[in-house]
Design a protein around this motif. Structure first.
Motif, short mmCIF file in Angstrom:
data_model
loop_
_atom_site.label_atom_id
_atom_site.label_comp_id
_atom_site.label_asym_id
_atom_site.label_seq_id
_atom_site.Cartn_x
_atom_site.Cartn_y
_atom_site.Cartn_z
N ARG A 34 -5.63 15.78 -1.31
CA ARG A 34 -5.34 16.66 -0.18
C ARG A 34 -3.86 17.02 -0.21
N VAL A 35 -3.56 18.30 -0.03
CA VAL A 35 -2.18 18.75 0.07
C VAL A 35 -1.96 19.16 1.52
N VAL A 36 -1.01 18.51 2.18
CA VAL A 36 -0.68 18.79 3.57
C VAL A 36 0.53 19.70 3.56
N THR A 37 0.32 20.95 4.01
CA THR A 37 1.39 21.95 3.96
C THR A 37 1.09 23.11 4.89
N ASP A 38 2.15 23.81 5.27
CA ASP A 38 2.01 25.09 5.99
C ASP A 38 2.11 26.26 5.01
N ASP A 39 2.46 25.99 3.75
CA ASP A 39 2.60 27.02 2.72
C ASP A 39 1.21 27.47 2.27
N THR A 40 0.85 28.69 2.60
CA THR A 40 -0.50 29.19 2.27
C THR A 40 -0.49 30.11 1.06
N ALA A 41 0.63 30.22 0.38
CA ALA A 41 0.77 31.22 -0.69
C ALA A 41 0.04 30.87 -1.98
N HIS A 42 -0.15 29.62 -2.30
CA HIS A 42 -0.63 29.27 -3.64
C HIS A 42 -1.86 28.37 -3.64
N ARG A 43 -2.83 28.69 -2.81
CA ARG A 43 -4.05 27.88 -2.73
C ARG A 43 -4.83 27.87 -4.03
N ARG A 44 -4.79 28.96 -4.78
CA ARG A 44 -5.51 29.03 -6.05
C ARG A 44 -4.98 28.00 -7.04
N ALA A 45 -3.67 27.83 -7.09
CA ALA A 45 -3.08 26.83 -7.99
C ALA A 45 -3.56 25.43 -7.62
N LEU A 46 -3.66 25.15 -6.34
CA LEU A 46 -4.15 23.84 -5.90
C LEU A 46 -5.62 23.66 -6.25
N ALA A 47 -6.39 24.71 -6.13
CA ALA A 47 -7.81 24.64 -6.51
C ALA A 47 -7.95 24.35 -8.01
N ILE A 48 -7.09 24.94 -8.82
CA ILE A 48 -7.10 24.68 -10.27
C ILE A 48 -6.91 23.18 -10.53
N LEU A 49 -6.09 22.54 -9.71
CA LEU A 49 -5.79 21.11 -9.88
C LEU A 49 -6.80 20.20 -9.18
N GLY A 50 -7.75 20.80 -8.45
CA GLY A 50 -8.78 20.02 -7.77
C GLY A 50 -8.38 19.53 -6.40
N ALA A 51 -7.38 20.15 -5.79
CA ALA A 51 -6.90 19.72 -4.48
C ALA A 51 -7.37 20.67 -3.40
N TYR A 52 -7.47 20.17 -2.18
CA TYR A 52 -7.74 21.03 -1.03
C TYR A 52 -6.55 20.96 -0.08
N VAL A 53 -6.45 21.94 0.81
CA VAL A 53 -5.27 22.09 1.66
C VAL A 53 -5.63 21.82 3.12
N GLU A 54 -4.73 21.13 3.80
CA GLU A 54 -4.81 20.98 5.25
C GLU A 54 -3.43 21.25 5.83
N SER A 55 -3.40 21.79 7.05
CA SER A 55 -2.14 22.01 7.75
C SER A 55 -1.66 20.68 8.33
N PRO A 56 -0.36 20.52 8.50
CA PRO A 56 0.14 19.30 9.14
C PRO A 56 -0.50 19.12 10.52
N GLY A 57 -0.90 17.91 10.80
CA GLY A 57 -1.53 17.62 12.09
C GLY A 57 -3.03 17.83 12.10
N GLN A 58 -3.58 18.55 11.13
CA GLN A 58 -5.02 18.77 11.05
C GLN A 58 -5.66 17.47 10.56
N HIS A 59 -6.72 17.05 11.17
CA HIS A 59 -7.31 15.77 10.79
C HIS A 59 -8.64 15.91 10.08
N GLY A 60 -9.03 17.08 9.70
CA GLY A 60 -10.28 17.25 8.97
C GLY A 60 -11.47 16.87 9.82
N ASN A 61 -12.62 16.84 9.22
CA ASN A 61 -13.87 16.52 9.89
C ASN A 61 -14.04 15.01 9.91
#
Length: 163
Positions: A34-61
């Motif tokens: 999981r990558v915790v960030t407010d930076d929404t510019a490079h989600r595709r690069a994170l997907a290539i690496l197998g990571a998912y994105v959450e905003s700071p403070g977001q606690h997921g399901n």
């Protein structure tokens, strides 16, 4: 028991440069990355690496959170003391810092931890680096500074080595 690797950053391109190979290798080993960030510019690069994105403070399901999780955290050395970084670290068994080494001060600094990357991680990191517009040469390792394991309740256990 499940494993989660959290990368906390304000700059996804910087995280790909410094932690991209480890993100890929941990994902391939069965960790949730999981990558915790407010930076929404490079989600595709994170997907290539197998990571998912959450905003700071977001606690997921909460229903998908396993009852027992072993967590490792990586973040830029400059964000260690920021309020956002501390609130997202929670309780972890390993804290890895990237960037310029810590000041030595009166005590001798700890040596960096060298994480050797698989060949696949180097290849996927190269693609992710291209995607964020950086030099696409991924080396055979990534270096981190060992932090201390951290708990919001002020734990001070030592970090186990990843060697």
């Amino acid at each position: 028991m499940s494993y989660q690797f959290d990368v906390i950053t304000t700059d996804v391109a910087d995280a790909v440069r410094h932690v991209g190979g480890l993100m890929f290798d941990r994902n391939r080993a069965g960790w949730r990355v999981r990558v915790v960030t407010d930076d929404t510019a490079h989600r595709r690069a994170l997907a290539i690496l197998g990571a998912y994105v959450e905003s700071p403070g977001q606690h997921g399901n909460a229903s998908r959170e396993p009852a027992r999780v072993v967590r490792a955290v990586a973040l830029p050395i400059g964000e260690l003391n920021s309020a956002a970084g501390i609130s997202e670290i929670g309780s972890c068994v390993q804290l890895l810092l990237w960037g310029a080494g810590p000041d030595s001060g009166p005590a001798r600094p700890r040596p960096p931890i060298r994480q050797h990357l698989s060949t696949a991680a180097q290849i996927f990191k190269t693609q992710a680096l291209r995607d964020v517009g950086l030099d696409p040469r991924a080396g055979p390792y990534e270096d981190f500074w060992p932090g201390k394991s951290f708990s919001a309740a002020a734990s001070s256990r030592s970090v186990p080595s990843v060697r």
